[in-house]
Design a protein around this motif. Sequence first.
Motif, PDB file in Angstrom:
ATOM      1  N   ILE A  79      71.682 103.501  69.595  1.00 42.71           N
ATOM      2  CA  ILE A  79      72.739 103.525  70.612  1.00 42.71           C
ATOM      3  C   ILE A  79      73.820 102.510  70.277  1.00 42.71           C
ATOM      4  O   ILE A  79      75.022 102.816  70.289  1.00 42.71           O
ATOM      5  CB  ILE A  79      72.146 103.246  72.006  1.00 42.71           C
ATOM      6  CG1 ILE A  79      71.234 104.404  72.429  1.00 42.71           C
ATOM      7  CG2 ILE A  79      73.245 103.012  73.040  1.00 42.71           C
ATOM      8  CD1 ILE A  79      70.401 104.112  73.660  1.00 42.71           C
ATOM      9  N   ASN A  80      73.424 101.286  69.963  1.00 41.74           N
ATOM     10  CA  ASN A  80      74.408 100.245  69.682  1.00 41.74           C
ATOM     11  C   ASN A  80      75.144 100.485  68.372  1.00 41.74           C
ATOM     12  O   ASN A  80      76.346 100.196  68.269  1.00 41.74           O
ATOM     13  CB  ASN A  80      73.730  98.876  69.664  1.00 41.74           C
ATOM     14  CG  ASN A  80      73.387  98.406  71.063  1.00 41.74           C
ATOM     15  OD1 ASN A  80      74.005  98.807  72.047  1.00 41.74           O
ATOM     16  ND2 ASN A  80      72.388  97.535  71.173  1.00 41.74           N
TER      17      ASN A  80
ATOM     18  N   CYS B  63      75.919  93.934  70.569  1.00 40.84           N
ATOM     19  CA  CYS B  63      75.656  93.822  69.136  1.00 40.84           C
ATOM     20  C   CYS B  63      74.295  94.440  68.829  1.00 40.84           C
ATOM     21  O   CYS B  63      73.301  94.104  69.483  1.00 40.84           O
ATOM     22  CB  CYS B  63      75.660  92.353  68.726  1.00 40.84           C
ATOM     23  SG  CYS B  63      75.314  92.062  66.980  1.00 40.84           S
ATOM     24  N   PRO B  64      74.207  95.355  67.861  1.00 41.29           N
ATOM     25  CA  PRO B  64      72.892  95.890  67.485  1.00 41.29           C
ATOM     26  C   PRO B  64      71.976  94.755  67.013  1.00 41.29           C
ATOM     27  O   PRO B  64      72.379  93.939  66.184  1.00 41.29           O
ATOM     28  CB  PRO B  64      73.213  96.858  66.341  1.00 41.29           C
ATOM     29  CG  PRO B  64      74.659  97.187  66.496  1.00 41.29           C
ATOM     30  CD  PRO B  64      75.290  95.953  67.066  1.00 41.29           C
TER      31      PRO B  64
ATOM     32  N   GLN C 215      71.733  89.169  73.871  1.00 39.28           N
ATOM     33  CA  GLN C 215      73.103  89.620  74.095  1.00 39.28           C
ATOM     34  C   GLN C 215      73.945  88.570  74.821  1.00 39.28           C
ATOM     35  O   GLN C 215      75.134  88.406  74.524  1.00 39.28           O
ATOM     36  CB  GLN C 215      73.110  90.940  74.873  1.00 39.28           C
ATOM     37  CG  GLN C 215      72.481  92.112  74.135  1.00 39.28           C
ATOM     38  CD  GLN C 215      73.186  92.456  72.838  1.00 39.28           C
ATOM     39  OE1 GLN C 215      74.379  92.212  72.660  1.00 39.28           O
ATOM     40  NE2 GLN C 215      72.443  93.050  71.897  1.00 39.28           N
ATOM     41  N   ALA C 216      73.339  87.844  75.763  1.00 39.56           N
ATOM     42  CA  ALA C 216      74.073  86.775  76.446  1.00 39.56           C
ATOM     43  C   ALA C 216      74.493  85.697  75.457  1.00 39.56           C
ATOM     44  O   ALA C 216      75.626  85.178  75.518  1.00 39.56           O
ATOM     45  CB  ALA C 216      73.194  86.180  77.553  1.00 39.56           C
ATOM     46  N   TRP C 217      73.622  85.351  74.539  1.00 40.70           N
ATOM     47  CA  TRP C 217      73.935  84.346  73.521  1.00 40.70           C
ATOM     48  C   TRP C 217      75.068  84.841  72.624  1.00 40.70           C
ATOM     49  O   TRP C 217      76.031  84.120  72.355  1.00 40.70           O
ATOM     50  CB  TRP C 217      72.669  84.076  72.704  1.00 40.70           C
ATOM     51  CG  TRP C 217      72.778  82.961  71.702  1.00 40.70           C
ATOM     52  CD1 TRP C 217      73.781  82.038  71.593  1.00 40.70           C
ATOM     53  CD2 TRP C 217      71.829  82.651  70.668  1.00 40.70           C
ATOM     54  NE1 TRP C 217      73.522  81.178  70.553  1.00 40.70           N
ATOM     55  CE2 TRP C 217      72.331  81.526  69.974  1.00 40.70           C
ATOM     56  CE3 TRP C 217      70.621  83.213  70.275  1.00 40.70           C
ATOM     57  CZ2 TRP C 217      71.644  80.968  68.896  1.00 40.70           C
ATOM     58  CZ3 TRP C 217      69.937  82.645  69.212  1.00 40.70           C
ATOM     59  CH2 TRP C 217      70.447  81.537  68.535  1.00 40.70           C
ATOM     60  N   ILE C 218      74.980  86.072  72.194  1.00 38.80           N
ATOM     61  CA  ILE C 218      76.017  86.632  71.323  1.00 38.80           C
ATOM     62  C   ILE C 218      77.362  86.690  72.045  1.00 38.80           C
ATOM     63  O   ILE C 218      78.407  86.376  71.457  1.00 38.80           O
ATOM     64  CB  ILE C 218      75.583  88.029  70.830  1.00 38.80           C
ATOM     65  CG1 ILE C 218      74.424  87.890  69.833  1.00 38.80           C
ATOM     66  CG2 ILE C 218      76.753  88.779  70.183  1.00 38.80           C
ATOM     67  CD1 ILE C 218      73.723  89.187  69.509  1.00 38.80           C
TER      68      ILE C 218
ATOM     69  N   PRO D 171      83.017  86.150  72.805  1.00 32.61           N
ATOM     70  CA  PRO D 171      83.211  86.883  74.063  1.00 32.61           C
ATOM     71  C   PRO D 171      84.175  88.060  73.980  1.00 32.61           C
ATOM     72  O   PRO D 171      84.004  89.049  74.682  1.00 32.61           O
ATOM     73  CB  PRO D 171      83.729  85.815  75.028  1.00 32.61           C
ATOM     74  CG  PRO D 171      84.257  84.724  74.152  1.00 32.61           C
ATOM     75  CD  PRO D 171      83.427  84.739  72.923  1.00 32.61           C
ATOM     76  N   GLN D 172      85.192  87.968  73.150  1.00 30.53           N
ATOM     77  CA  GLN D 172      86.152  89.068  73.057  1.00 30.53           C
ATOM     78  C   GLN D 172      85.642  90.234  72.218  1.00 30.53           C
ATOM     79  O   GLN D 172      86.076  91.370  72.394  1.00 30.53           O
ATOM     80  CB  GLN D 172      87.479  88.558  72.477  1.00 30.53           C
ATOM     81  CG  GLN D 172      88.201  87.590  73.383  1.00 30.53           C
ATOM     82  CD  GLN D 172      88.409  88.168  74.776  1.00 30.53           C
ATOM     83  OE1 GLN D 172      88.934  89.278  74.935  1.00 30.53           O
ATOM     84  NE2 GLN D 172      88.006  87.416  75.795  1.00 30.53           N
ATOM     85  N   LYS D 173      84.696  89.935  71.324  1.00 30.78           N
ATOM     86  CA  LYS D 173      84.149  90.993  70.475  1.00 30.78           C
ATOM     87  C   LYS D 173      82.741  90.603  70.022  1.00 30.78           C
ATOM     88  O   LYS D 173      82.565  90.073  68.922  1.00 30.78           O
ATOM     89  CB  LYS D 173      85.052  91.258  69.272  1.00 30.78           C
ATOM     90  CG  LYS D 173      84.620  92.476  68.459  1.00 30.78           C
ATOM     91  CD  LYS D 173      85.605  92.785  67.333  1.00 30.78           C
ATOM     92  CE  LYS D 173      85.145  94.003  66.570  1.00 30.78           C
ATOM     93  NZ  LYS D 173      86.051  94.356  65.455  1.00 30.78           N
ATOM     94  N   PRO D 174      81.739  90.895  70.836  1.00 32.30           N
ATOM     95  CA  PRO D 174      80.370  90.573  70.437  1.00 32.30           C
ATOM     96  C   PRO D 174      79.962  91.205  69.110  1.00 32.30           C
ATOM     97  O   PRO D 174      79.154  90.637  68.369  1.00 32.30           O
ATOM     98  CB  PRO D 174      79.535  91.132  71.600  1.00 32.30           C
ATOM     99  CG  PRO D 174      80.465  91.092  72.775  1.00 32.30           C
ATOM    100  CD  PRO D 174      81.819  91.408  72.221  1.00 32.30           C
TER     101      PRO D 174
END
Length: 207
Positions: free
Chosen positions: A99-100, A127-128, A178-181, A186-189
């Motif tokens: 999916i990612n 991010c995958p 995902q929160a860490w990434i 923040p503008q583009k994980p």
Amino acid sequence: MKPSKTTADWVNGLAQNEDLAIVRGLGSLAFVRSQGRTLEERSQDRILEQLWNIRTELDSIASREAFDSHHHAWVERAVKVLRTNRQSQLAYGQGQKTINVFLKFYVDWASRPTADLAVRLRPWLHCPLDKVVMEALRAHDTEAWRLRIWEPHYRGRVAHQQRASMSMINEAAYREWQAWIRELSPQKPLLIDTIWSFDRPMQRAES
């Protein structure tokens, strides 16, 4: 010479189904690239059907919270309908991968369904997660990895040698990754995913 009506209708039909063709093409690439050899033979048709359903939902997503809610439902659906080539149920971390990768190809790289919608969705994409990405994050900030990932989500549940396995990622661990990434980019994980182009030898096997 004007094309015949039959030819014109055929071309019009192709035009009307172009987005479906793009979804199926990029979806097949995402599937083969990320999980094709680890899932059962019938999985590709099932995931392509799901990816088209995901495509139809993208236009209505108006916030990061809404995207995350939709994304969770997508992964849960993948976990429900897909099986590994050993007929085992997928873990949450396995359900997220195709999916990612598809959303990376379709939204971020191809700016689909439209350029404006891609701009809106891009900061919300996930991010995958795979061995390359997770090990790169751990290597660059081992203490943050220990406090955010290992201690709350893995210690006592995951063997250290399996720390980068997608099959060990449950929903809670996935959300923290995902929160860490998102904090890092923040503008583009998906920027973190570009590590694949620099840190992964082409011959290295995926986990």
